[in-house]
Scaffold this motif. Sequence first.
Motif, PDB file in Angstrom:
ATOM      1  N   THR A  30       0.842  -1.192   0.000  1.00  0.00           N
ATOM      2  CA  THR A  30       0.000   0.000   0.000  1.00  0.00           C
ATOM      3  C   THR A  30       0.877   1.242   0.000  1.00  0.00           C
ATOM      4  N   ARG A  31       0.336   2.287  -0.599  1.00  0.00           N
ATOM      5  CA  ARG A  31       1.049   3.573  -0.589  1.00  0.00           C
ATOM      6  C   ARG A  31       0.053   4.686  -0.849  1.00  0.00           C
ATOM      7  N   SER A  32       0.267   5.808  -0.186  1.00  0.00           N
ATOM      8  CA  SER A  32      -0.523   7.017  -0.404  1.00  0.00           C
ATOM      9  C   SER A  32       0.339   8.047  -1.118  1.00  0.00           C
ATOM     10  N   PHE A  33      -0.251   8.727  -2.063  1.00  0.00           N
ATOM     11  CA  PHE A  33       0.426   9.769  -2.834  1.00  0.00           C
ATOM     12  C   PHE A  33      -0.350  11.068  -2.649  1.00  0.00           C
ATOM     13  N   HIS A  58      -4.468  -4.878 -12.180  1.00  0.00           N
ATOM     14  CA  HIS A  58      -5.440  -3.835 -11.895  1.00  0.00           C
ATOM     15  C   HIS A  58      -5.465  -3.529 -10.405  1.00  0.00           C
ATOM     16  N   PRO A  59      -4.769  -2.441 -10.024  1.00  0.00           N
ATOM     17  CA  PRO A  59      -4.668  -2.084  -8.610  1.00  0.00           C
ATOM     18  C   PRO A  59      -6.013  -1.671  -8.028  1.00  0.00           C
ATOM     19  N   GLU A  60      -6.088  -1.791  -6.720  1.00  0.00           N
ATOM     20  CA  GLU A  60      -7.215  -1.209  -5.995  1.00  0.00           C
ATOM     21  C   GLU A  60      -6.757   0.182  -5.587  1.00  0.00           C
ATOM     22  N   ASP A  69      -4.674   6.660  -2.903  1.00  0.00           N
ATOM     23  CA  ASP A  69      -4.236   5.493  -2.143  1.00  0.00           C
ATOM     24  C   ASP A  69      -4.278   4.284  -3.059  1.00  0.00           C
ATOM     25  N   ILE A  70      -3.165   3.538  -3.087  1.00  0.00           N
ATOM     26  CA  ILE A  70      -3.068   2.364  -3.958  1.00  0.00           C
ATOM     27  C   ILE A  70      -2.779   1.130  -3.115  1.00  0.00           C
ATOM     28  N   LEU A  71      -3.460   0.039  -3.435  1.00  0.00           N
ATOM     29  CA  LEU A  71      -3.221  -1.262  -2.824  1.00  0.00           C
ATOM     30  C   LEU A  71      -2.942  -2.250  -3.945  1.00  0.00           C
ATOM     31  N   LEU A  72      -1.838  -2.980  -3.814  1.00  0.00           N
ATOM     32  CA  LEU A  72      -1.452  -3.970  -4.820  1.00  0.00           C
ATOM     33  C   LEU A  72      -1.411  -5.351  -4.191  1.00  0.00           C
ATOM     34  N   THR A  73      -2.188  -6.251  -4.739  1.00  0.00           N
ATOM     35  CA  THR A  73      -2.172  -7.656  -4.369  1.00  0.00           C
ATOM     36  C   THR A  73      -2.675  -8.437  -5.578  1.00  0.00           C
ATOM     37  N   THR A  74      -2.317  -9.695  -5.661  1.00  0.00           N
ATOM     38  CA  THR A  74      -2.739 -10.508  -6.801  1.00  0.00           C
ATOM     39  C   THR A  74      -3.752 -11.537  -6.319  1.00  0.00           C
TER      40      THR A  74
END
Length: 97
Positions: A30-33, A58-60, A69-74
Motif C-alpha cells: 500500500t502507498r498514499s500519494f 489492476h490495482p485497488e 491510495d493504492i493497494l497492490l495484491t494478486t
Amino acid sequence: MVEQLNEDERAAALDRLDEWDYDDARDALTRSFLFADFSEAFAFITRVALLAEKADHHPEWSNVWNRVDILLTTHDAGGLSRRDVRMAEAIDLLQSS
C-alpha cells in the motif's frame, strides 16, 4: 498461474520498496500519494491505469481530492506476487519522473 511470494521474497521486496507499506491482513503493498490538487492526482491515476492495463494488473485505489491510495495484491495468487512488486516499481518510476 501467478505464484504468491514466499517470506524471503516478500522481505526482499519490502526492503527495496521503502516508500510502500505492507498490509499483513491483505498480503498487499500500500502507498498514499499526495498532489497539489485534484487535477494532478487524476493525471497520476491515468498514467498508472495505462501502465496497469499493459501489465494486465489492476490495482485497488481510491482518490479524494489531492490524495491517491493504492493497494497492490494478486487475487489469483492469494496475495503478494512478483506482479505486484513490478507494478509498485513502475509506479515509483512514474512518481519520480
